[in-house]
Design a protein around this motif. Structure first.
Motif, PDB file in Angstrom:
ATOM      1  N   GLU A 282      -5.348   9.951   1.466  1.00 18.40           N
ATOM      2  CA  GLU A 282      -6.748   9.407   1.988  1.00 18.40           C
ATOM      3  C   GLU A 282      -7.087   8.046   1.810  1.00 18.40           C
ATOM      4  N   THR A 283      -6.812   7.550   0.657  1.00 11.90           N
ATOM      5  CA  THR A 283      -6.827   6.228   0.325  1.00 11.90           C
ATOM      6  C   THR A 283      -5.776   5.341   1.006  1.00 11.90           C
ATOM      7  N   PHE A 284      -4.654   5.639   1.147  1.00 18.05           N
ATOM      8  CA  PHE A 284      -3.689   5.037   1.769  1.00 18.05           C
ATOM      9  C   PHE A 284      -4.027   4.894   3.212  1.00 18.05           C
ATOM     10  N   LEU A 285      -4.331   5.958   3.707  1.00 18.02           N
ATOM     11  CA  LEU A 285      -4.842   5.802   5.048  1.00 18.02           C
ATOM     12  C   LEU A 285      -5.953   4.929   5.436  1.00 18.02           C
TER      13      LEU A 285
ATOM     14  N   LEU B 255       0.780  -1.141   0.017  1.00 16.54           N
ATOM     15  CA  LEU B 255      -0.075   0.168   0.223  1.00 16.54           C
ATOM     16  C   LEU B 255       0.873   1.102   0.122  1.00 16.54           C
ATOM     17  N   ARG B 256       1.916   1.418   0.938  1.00 16.18           N
ATOM     18  CA  ARG B 256       2.984   2.423   0.947  1.00 16.18           C
ATOM     19  C   ARG B 256       3.304   2.579  -0.629  1.00 16.18           C
ATOM     20  N   ASP B 257       4.009   1.565  -1.135  1.00 12.98           N
ATOM     21  CA  ASP B 257       4.865   1.795  -2.303  1.00 12.98           C
ATOM     22  C   ASP B 257       3.736   2.220  -3.359  1.00 12.98           C
ATOM     23  N   GLY B 258       2.503   1.758  -3.375  1.00 11.58           N
ATOM     24  CA  GLY B 258       1.595   2.423  -4.284  1.00 11.58           C
ATOM     25  C   GLY B 258       1.286   3.680  -4.158  1.00 11.58           C
ATOM     26  N   ALA B 259       1.114   4.133  -2.712  1.00 12.07           N
ATOM     27  CA  ALA B 259       0.776   5.485  -2.522  1.00 12.07           C
ATOM     28  C   ALA B 259       2.052   6.420  -2.816  1.00 12.07           C
ATOM     29  N   MET B 260       3.171   5.833  -2.644  1.00 16.95           N
ATOM     30  CA  MET B 260       4.502   6.629  -3.006  1.00 16.95           C
ATOM     31  C   MET B 260       4.571   6.802  -4.699  1.00 16.95           C
ATOM     32  N   ALA B 261       4.072   5.890  -5.379  1.00 15.44           N
ATOM     33  CA  ALA B 261       4.470   6.166  -6.839  1.00 15.44           C
ATOM     34  C   ALA B 261       2.912   7.055  -7.207  1.00 15.44           C
ATOM     35  N   ALA B 262       1.891   6.899  -6.574  1.00 21.34           N
ATOM     36  CA  ALA B 262       0.743   7.498  -7.241  1.00 21.34           C
ATOM     37  C   ALA B 262       0.760   9.139  -6.607  1.00 21.34           C
ATOM     38  N   GLY B 263       1.625   9.174  -5.268  1.00 17.16           N
ATOM     39  CA  GLY B 263       1.571  10.674  -4.931  1.00 17.16           C
ATOM     40  C   GLY B 263       2.129  11.510  -5.530  1.00 17.16           C
ATOM     41  N   CYS B 264       3.067  11.246  -6.588  1.00 15.55           N
ATOM     42  CA  CYS B 264       3.736  12.284  -7.473  1.00 15.55           C
ATOM     43  C   CYS B 264       3.208  12.088  -8.902  1.00 15.55           C
TER      44      CYS B 264
ATOM     45  N   PHE C 139      -0.846  11.721  -9.229  1.00 11.20           N
ATOM     46  CA  PHE C 139      -1.996  12.225  -8.870  1.00 11.20           C
ATOM     47  C   PHE C 139      -2.289  13.280  -7.671  1.00 11.20           C
ATOM     48  N   ASP C 140      -3.511  13.453  -7.389  1.00  9.65           N
ATOM     49  CA  ASP C 140      -3.819  14.346  -6.254  1.00  9.65           C
ATOM     50  C   ASP C 140      -3.052  13.949  -4.971  1.00  9.65           C
ATOM     51  N   PRO C 141      -1.987  14.548  -4.180  1.00 13.92           N
ATOM     52  CA  PRO C 141      -1.510  13.738  -3.033  1.00 13.92           C
ATOM     53  C   PRO C 141      -2.566  13.574  -2.000  1.00 13.92           C
TER      54      PRO C 141
END
Length: 192
Positions: free
Chosen positions: A179-182, A161-170, A172-174
């Motif tokens: 919010e999705t990660f948490l 989940l963290r890896d996906g959030a780190m990739a998506a965070g740069c 899409f809308d952080p």
């Protein structure tokens, strides 16, 4: 992790070299940046670079060591004062979310580095694996203490989940990404 120095001493010039390399490697990638640029921007001589680092690879390893120590410190600070193990997981997750929302965020330094060093035997790849193993063990232990069994499965899930959030965070809308990660972290904890 190796400090990557030739002499092991800390100096202002070494700090400038490492600070410059850290900023540029993270912002632009490792292979795209040559030592001549780092030397110029750090305002040191080539001899100074080689007095502190045996070469670019040692500088890259030192950059990853700084990132590793920073994340370890961030996780330790986040865990201090949290009540339960589940609270510690939440606080660590929130610190990850804050990083994703920070100005200049460009993904995970370790995932970025391993993309440039795909050979599993390369020292940079090995440094990435060592950091990731520490992080996996840390979250697995927290999740097991929070009652999430099997902890190793939950730990792998949280790391993914963290890896996906780190990739998506740069990309899409952080705010939406975090919010999705948490929410995903809460889902893992609810299964406890």
């Amino acid at each position: 992790m190796s400090r990557g120095t030739a002499g092991g001493s800390t100096s202002e010039a070494r700090a400038r070299l490492l600070g410059t390399a850290t900023r540029i490697f993270y912002a632009e990638g490792i292979h795209s940046v040559g030592v001549d640029r780092i030397i110029a921007e750090a305002q040191v001589t080539r001899a100074t670079l080689y007095r502190h680092f045996t070469g670019k690879e040692a500088l890259v390893l030192a950059y990853l060591d700084v990132a590793d120590q920073g994340i370890r410190g961030q996780v330790a600070a986040a865990r201090e004062g949290a009540g339960t193990a589940a609270d510690e997981v939440r606080v660590v997750a929130r610190s990850i979310a804050e990083g994703i929302r920070s100005p200049g965020f460009r993904g995970c330094a370790f995932l970025n580095a391993v993309a440039e060093y795909p050979d599993p035997a390369h020292p940079v790849h090995q440094a990435v694996l060592a950091h990731r193993q520490w992080f996996l063990e840390t979250v697995t232990d927290l999740l097991a203490r929070a009652g999430r069994e099997p902890g190793d499965e939950a730990g792998r899930h949280l790391v993914m989940l963290r890896d996906g959030a780190m990739a998506a965070g740069c990309l899409f809308d952080p705010d939406l990404v975090t919010e999705t990660f948490l929410a995903g972290v809460e889902g893992i904890l609810r299964r406890a």
